[in-house]
Design an enzyme around this catalytic site. Structure first.
Site, PDB file in Angstrom:
ATOM      1  N   LYS A 289      27.787  30.953  75.774  1.00 15.88           N
ATOM      2  CA  LYS A 289      26.740  31.383  76.796  1.00 15.88           C
ATOM      3  C   LYS A 289      25.584  30.687  76.956  1.00 15.88           C
ATOM      4  CE  LYS A 289      24.462  34.325  73.073  1.00 15.88           C
ATOM      5  NZ  LYS A 289      24.113  35.672  72.750  1.00 15.88           N
TER       6      LYS A 289
ATOM      7  N   ARG B 235      21.055  47.941  70.157  1.00 14.30           N
ATOM      8  CA  ARG B 235      20.875  47.314  71.487  1.00 14.30           C
ATOM      9  C   ARG B 235      21.892  47.999  72.422  1.00 14.30           C
ATOM     10  NH1 ARG B 235      20.097  41.091  70.948  1.00 14.30           N
ATOM     11  NH2 ARG B 235      22.261  41.250  70.273  1.00 14.30           N
TER      12      ARG B 235
ATOM     13  N   TYR C 291      -5.547  18.561  76.934  1.00 15.55           N
ATOM     14  CA  TYR C 291      -6.270  20.038  77.321  1.00 15.55           C
ATOM     15  C   TYR C 291      -7.068  20.737  76.426  1.00 15.55           C
ATOM     16  CZ  TYR C 291      -4.028  19.183  81.744  1.00 15.55           C
ATOM     17  OH  TYR C 291      -3.345  18.491  83.085  1.00 15.55           O
TER      18      TYR C 291
ATOM     19  N   MET D 199       2.401  19.572  80.710  1.00 14.95           N
ATOM     20  CA  MET D 199       3.494  19.757  81.315  1.00 14.95           C
ATOM     21  C   MET D 199       4.541  18.601  81.146  1.00 14.95           C
ATOM     22  SD  MET D 199       3.996  20.474  85.403  1.00 14.95           S
ATOM     23  CE  MET D 199       3.223  21.865  85.498  1.00 14.95           C
TER      24      MET D 199
END
Length: 360
Positions: free
Chosen positions: A35, A130, A256, A304
């Site tokens: 998956k 679940r 940053y 990024m």
């Protein structure tokens, strides 16, 4: 020249890891879980490498269709089953095995037109809460499915919540056994962690996932259960290069938010890799990385497109020096642990913009 970041996927490692899983399964059949685009490795690539598996397990119909178009003929298990009545014809078109886990699916299945027979899995909620049927509704669901004229076989399955942790599987396994003791059908219980740790859970089919990709379901916290100690080989290696260097004096900061301040003289290497490539933005200062094959650390905030690393003790590092973010030589489990997450997230988050190369 293209940007230097790239991911290499080792078909040989995938094949090897499956053989490790098969050896642990000791005769149980193996669903290779692919998956999420095979945990970021590519479903067609993984399907080829997992040719020795007895079947593949996926999540959605697009993945299943891609496998059939690619020529994969073995069974395919739909881990969440079908979602709408319109999905049921696709089960027949692509010869898929659905997991039925709620009464609504039973009703959809009952009312649908079936051009042929299907194998079906029924999921039991053994405490994870679940998906799955409980004491109140398992028997009606089982009877409705088992007596359906277009059902060839039924297998009961469940999923363990803490096979990799301190709780283990004892309570869930006991509850599952008690609830299903009167059902003479095959069982499928074990994920990677249970396959490795609890042989009593193996049943008729096991469902390894993360271990097939060379990571340990136990992360890097247990010396006896690391990927290396389990003879698992990393299938994905994410690499890049230094694209700049900076020399900082004590008190100077980088990145940053100025989140890292030099405590003395330090040389910084700037790596062409950031959160837009799939590297975790929350990776803190200290997260391990390899530069020229030597271990060092991330410093400052991940941006990024770039991260900064400490190359003060790697004098031979320069622009163009190779960097390993995870994989061969640096387990994704260890990187994930430093980031407070799991290797599953790192592998699955590999961004589409990162070029992928398959190697032997």
């Amino acid at each position: 020249m293209p940007r230097p970041i790239r991911a290499s996927i080792s078909a040989g490692a995938l094949e090897h890891n499956l053989l490790v899983a098969k050896a642990l399964a000791k005769g149980a059949k193996v669903w290779a879980v692919i998956k999420a685009n095979a945990y970021g490795h590519g479903i067609e690539r993984a399907a080829r490498a997992f040719g020795a598996a007895d079947g593949l397990a996926v999540l959605d119909f697009q993945e299943a269709a891609r496998l059939r178009v690619a020529g994969f003929v073995k069974p395919i298990l739909m881990l969440e089953g079908f979602f709408k009545p319109a999905d049921i014809p696709l089960l027949h078109k692509y010869a898929l095995t659905p997991v039925i886990h709620n009464p609504e699916q039973v009703e959809m299945f009952r009312l649908a037109s079936h051009p042929g027979e299907l194998d079906v899995y029924i999921k039991v909620n053994s405490g994870m809460n679940r998906l799955g049927f409980t004491t109140e509704n398992l028997r009606p669901a089982y009877n409705a499915v088992r007596m359906h004229p277009h059902v060839k076989s039924v297998t009961l399955m469940t999923h363990f919540a803490d096979a990799d942790g301190a709780v283990g599987v004892k309570d869930q396994l006991g509850w599952f056994r008690e609830l299903t003791k009167d059902y003479e059908v095959p069982r499928s219980l074990a994920n990677s962690a249970a396959l490795i740790r609890f042989p009593e859970t193996h049943g008729d089919w096991v469902r390894p996932g993360i271990m097939l990709y060379g990571c340990s379901p136990f992360g890097s916290t247990s010396a006896s259960l690391t990927a290396a100690s389990l003879d698992l080989r990393p299938a994905m290696t994410l690499t890049s290069e230094l694209i700049a260097t900076q020399h900082l004096h004590s008190g100077e900061r980088v990145g940053y938010g100025f989140s890292y301040e030099a405590q003395g003289e330090i040389t910084i290497g700037v790596v062409a890799c950031g959160y837009a490539d799939g590297y975790p933005r929350h990776a803190p200062t200290g997260t391990p990385v390899l530069v020229n094959g030597e271990r060092t650390r991330v410093v400052g905030r991940v941006s990024m497109d770039m991260i900064c690393v400490d190359i003060s003790d790697i004098p031979e590092a320069y622009i163009g020096s190779p960097v390993t973010l995870w994989g061969e030589g640096l387990s994704a489990d260890e990187v994930a642990a430093a980031c407070g997450t799991v290797s599953y997230e790192l592998l699955c988050a590999l961004a589409p913009r990162v070029p992928v190369t398959e190697i032997a």
